[in-house]
Design a protein around this motif. Structure first.
Motif, PDB file in Angstrom:
ATOM      1  N   HIS A  33       0.839  -1.211   0.000  1.00 23.99           N
ATOM      2  CA  HIS A  33       0.000   0.000   0.000  1.00 23.99           C
ATOM      3  C   HIS A  33       0.874   1.261   0.000  1.00 23.99           C
ATOM      4  CE1 HIS A  33      -3.280  -2.721   0.756  1.00 23.99           C
ATOM      5  NE2 HIS A  33      -2.806  -3.064   1.945  1.00 23.99           N
ATOM      6  N   ASP A  55       1.041   3.555  -2.184  1.00 22.83           N
ATOM      7  CA  ASP A  55       0.309   4.765  -2.585  1.00 22.83           C
ATOM      8  C   ASP A  55      -0.403   5.402  -1.398  1.00 22.83           C
ATOM      9  OD1 ASP A  55      -1.331   2.563  -2.362  1.00 22.83           O
ATOM     10  OD2 ASP A  55      -2.716   3.190  -3.940  1.00 22.83           O
ATOM     11  N   LEU A  56      -0.950   4.583  -0.499  1.00 23.71           N
ATOM     12  CA  LEU A  56      -1.632   5.116   0.683  1.00 23.71           C
ATOM     13  C   LEU A  56      -0.634   5.802   1.622  1.00 23.71           C
ATOM     14  CD1 LEU A  56      -4.366   5.320   2.127  1.00 23.71           C
ATOM     15  CD2 LEU A  56      -3.835   3.170   3.280  1.00 23.71           C
ATOM     16  N   VAL A  92       0.080   9.169   0.294  1.00 23.34           N
ATOM     17  CA  VAL A  92      -1.047  10.072   0.561  1.00 23.34           C
ATOM     18  C   VAL A  92      -0.964  10.633   1.976  1.00 23.34           C
ATOM     19  CG1 VAL A  92      -3.550  10.156   0.899  1.00 23.34           C
ATOM     20  CG2 VAL A  92      -2.595   9.050  -1.133  1.00 23.34           C
ATOM     21  N   TYR A  93      -0.710   9.761   2.937  1.00 24.62           N
ATOM     22  CA  TYR A  93      -0.685  10.210   4.334  1.00 24.62           C
ATOM     23  C   TYR A  93       0.551  11.063   4.637  1.00 24.62           C
ATOM     24  CZ  TYR A  93      -4.812   7.955   6.191  1.00 24.62           C
ATOM     25  OH  TYR A  93      -6.111   7.632   6.475  1.00 24.62           O
ATOM     26  N   LYS A 147      -6.251  11.074  -4.335  1.00 23.63           N
ATOM     27  CA  LYS A 147      -6.403  10.565  -2.967  1.00 23.63           C
ATOM     28  C   LYS A 147      -5.837  11.550  -1.946  1.00 23.63           C
ATOM     29  CE  LYS A 147      -6.215   5.646  -4.217  1.00 23.63           C
ATOM     30  NZ  LYS A 147      -5.422   4.393  -4.108  1.00 23.63           N
ATOM     31  N   MET A 174      -8.704  12.304   0.641  1.00 15.33           N
ATOM     32  CA  MET A 174      -8.841  11.334   1.727  1.00 15.33           C
ATOM     33  C   MET A 174      -9.012  11.994   3.098  1.00 15.33           C
ATOM     34  SD  MET A 174      -6.624   7.941   2.606  1.00 15.33           S
ATOM     35  CE  MET A 174      -7.397   7.137   1.216  1.00 15.33           C
TER      36      MET A 174
END
Length: 659
Positions: free
Chosen positions: A357, A359-360, A363-364, A432, A436
């Motif tokens: 993950h 990509d997540l 994002v964060y 995202k 998000m």
């Protein structure tokens, strides 16, 4: 592993010491700002603030009314939602975005004074509440609602003498709608409304002219059952219970006005003027005066010294151990000998393998950079005095606008990290990043706002303001995130200091104290310990409606938080690599981010020990807003920990010779 166990033990001792310090010094009624506010206000701000209201004798002074507020319900209501005296036309004052989100509703009133003209027993109006209005009044008295008024941008306060009689007077914001009590000889509890106010307006006179500036606005509330002879003649009706000609004034509430349906309530007031030596530039000192400041500062300095000492000790152990390892690796010729020493070099072929993950994670990290930039600039503005407490809603407005414009850095940082992971779908990551975190917060906020709307509270954000927030989000923030991502993805990818093997290395079984859950939970203790005392004052400011203006110290705590998050994450990451566990990407983020869990648990403890909230909706609002705050804290601290660990791993693997 012996070093690992020693440092982990040290961390646990640090947590115990911090908990003890909090128990000893953390829980007391706090002051919320330094007394010398004038020293904090920048000369730039003073230049503009000097355009304050300069008044001459007999100039009109219009008192404005704000929301009805309660620390028991946290649900604000409009002043005119209760049967108070209403002007013929209600005029709303222009409000900024922050004021609307806070629930402020500033309107005109029938309370109009003349400068330096004392008045006694002035009738405002006579109202006769019906059944529903009387019931509403009683409910507001039960919930300890306060009336908030404003004169020359100064909030109304009630002076309260301290029990020791030696310390400075404490000021309560707003006056209570009424009180509950019993008649002598009766056990039945009644509701009494405060229908008479004795206002005190303090002013500072200019030395060269007859002009003056208002420097204080105080009041003492009374409940008095007014009586009069003959017919009601409006404001000209002579009252038997308040007549300055017969020297009969309201000085107590011995004959209180009970709240009863279809019974008249006559609203009156006195106003007095008093010259004050307080200069206009320091008139906020009264509101920002800190009670028990010596205990406050002793507790904070004590806790900060503990955190600094432990952080320095942990950093020293880590640096000495690491320096020894790098020296040995560069001197040893036999790889097997190095393997016997420790294991962090053995995972050089896997340490920069992209995580699951990825990509997540990008994002964060991007969202955390955005949040970090917003907080840093906000605190700098506050330290410079550009966010005065006299500017209601200014802090929240500034934070929202800064969040929007920091979207540029969010897109840039997430794209740079994503390209390092050799990702190609940068547009998906950008979308995202822009959706998000604000999307989750907006959903929670929308649900909470619906609950407030159902309670018919003025704290409900209007549809137009909600539309403005969405416009800021999609019209400015999202395009800036795309611009940042485009710029970040155009740059060359960040090169890893070592090559990554095609086949992942097997991770050996780890001891219990290096279990991911255990190490992550341990890692959040010190960052939370760095801020939890200051957190008490912030929560008190928000939920007990007090001013907060010690931004200088808050900036210091912010710096301590950064250092603590970075150090604890680097130390635990080093021990993880020594155990030949190379999956550090997400764990470094979660190690520092776990402090948000302790923040939410502390907020729960604060709710049950310090607040008197009884309504279900109010409790849901509290935990909903604290959930948003904890989520934001998770993103902030997680990003700080990740960036520190990212720098650390690149540093150590570029410092040794890899065959």
């Amino acid at each position: 592993m012996a070093t690992t166990r020693r440092v982990l033990s040290l961390l646990l001792v640090a947590a115990a010491v911090l908990a003890g310090a909090g128990a000893a010094h953390g829980f007391y009624l706090p002051g919320v700002a330094p007394a010398d506010f004038r020293k904090v206000v920048s000369p730039f701000l003073v230049f503009f603030l000097r355009a304050s209201l300069l008044v001459r004798p007999r100039d009109p002074l219009a008192v404005k009314v704000n929301q009805l507020s309660s620390i028991k319900t946290q649900l604000p209501y409009s002043y005119y939602s209760l049967p108070f005296c209403r002007p013929g036309t209600i005029v709303d004052s222009a409000e900024n975005l922050g004021e609307v989100l806070r629930g402020d509703r500033i309107e005109n009133s029938l309370y109009v004074f003349e400068m330096m003209e004392p008045k006694l027993c002035q009738i405002v109006c006579k109202n006769t509440p019906n059944e529903d209005e009387a019931k509403d009044l009683k409910e507001k008295i039960d919930d300890e609602y306060r009336i908030n008024m404003i004169l020359d941008n100064l909030p109304l306060v009630v002076p309260i003498k301290r029990l020791d009689q030696e310390g400075p007077t404490v000021y309560q914001q707003g006056v209570h709608v009424g009180v509950k009590g019993q008649y002598s000889g009766s056990k039945e509890e009644k509701h009494f409304i405060h229908n008479h106010f004795t206002f005190l307006v303090k002013y500072h006179k200019d030395a060269n002219t007859d002009l003056a500036r208002i420097v204080a606005f105080e009041a003492k509330p009374y409940s008095i059952k007014h009586e009069y002879d003959g017919d009601w003649k409006g404001n000209a009706t002579p009252l038997k219970t308040c007549d300055p000609h017969s020297r009969r004034l309201v000085i107590d509430s011995d004959s209180p006005q009970e709240v009863e349906a279809n019974k008249d309530i006559i609203f009156t007031y006195d106003v007095k003027f008093e010259e004050s030596p307080i200069k206009w530039a320091s008139r906020w000192d009264t509101y920002l005066l800190m009670a028990d400041d010596q205990i406050h500062w002793f507790s904070i300095v004590n806790s900060l010294m503990i955190v600094l000492f432990l952080s320095g000790m942990v950093a020293m152990i880590m640096l000495r151990t690491l320096y020894r390892d790098i020296s040995k690796y560069n001197q040893l010729e036999d790889q097997e000998d190095a393997q016997e020493e420790t294991g962090w070099k053995l995972v050089h072929g896997d340490v920069f393998r992209p995580p699951v993950h990825a990509d997540l994670l990008c994002v964060y990290v991007g969202t955390g950079v955005q949040f970090f930039g917003m907080l840093l600039v906000t605190l700098l503005f506050a330290i410079l005095g550009l966010l005065s407490p006299s500017n209601r809603g200014g802090l929240m407005t500034a934070m929202l606008l800064l969040w929007v414009f920091m979207g540029l850095f969010a897109g840039y940082s997430s794209a740079r990290l994503y390209k390092m992971f050799k990702g190609s779908e940068w547009k998906n990551v950008t979308i995202k990043t822009s959706l998000m975190f604000p999307g989750i917060v907006f959903i929670i906020f929308f649900i909470l706002n619906a609950l407030i709307w159902g309670e018919k509270s003025s704290g409900a954000v209007p549809f137009t303001t909600m539309f403005a927030l969405v416009l800021l989000w999609f019209g400015i923030s999202m395009p800036l995130v795309f611009v940042g991502s485009y710029l970040g993805f155009k740059k060359p990818a960040i090169e890893d200091p070592v090559r990554t093997n095609k086949i992942p290395r097997a991770i050996p079984e780890q001891p219990w104290y290096m279990n991911p859950v255990v190490s992550i939970l341990i890692g959040g203790i010190l960052p939370f310990g760095a801020v939890f005392i200051e957190l008490f004052f912030i929560l008190t400011s928000i939920w007990l409606h007090q001013f907060y203006y010690i931004f200088g110290f808050l900036f210091l705590v912010f710096v301590i938080l950064i250092l603590t998050c970075a150090e604890i994450t680097v130390v635990l990451c080093y021990f993880q690599l020594c155990g030949e566990d190379y999956q550090w990407w997400w764990r470094s983020y979660l190690t520092a981010g776990s402090s948000a869990l302790y923040l939410f648990l502390y907020a729960t403890f604060y709710f049950f020990t310090k607040l008197e909230i009884t309504k279900t909706v109010s409790g849901v609002l509290y935990f909903g807003y604290m959930l948003i705050a904890s989520y934001a804290f998770f993103v902030l601290t997680g990003t700080i920990g990740f960036c520190a660990c990212f720098w650390f791993t690149r540093l150590i693997y570029s410092s040794v010779k890899i065959d």
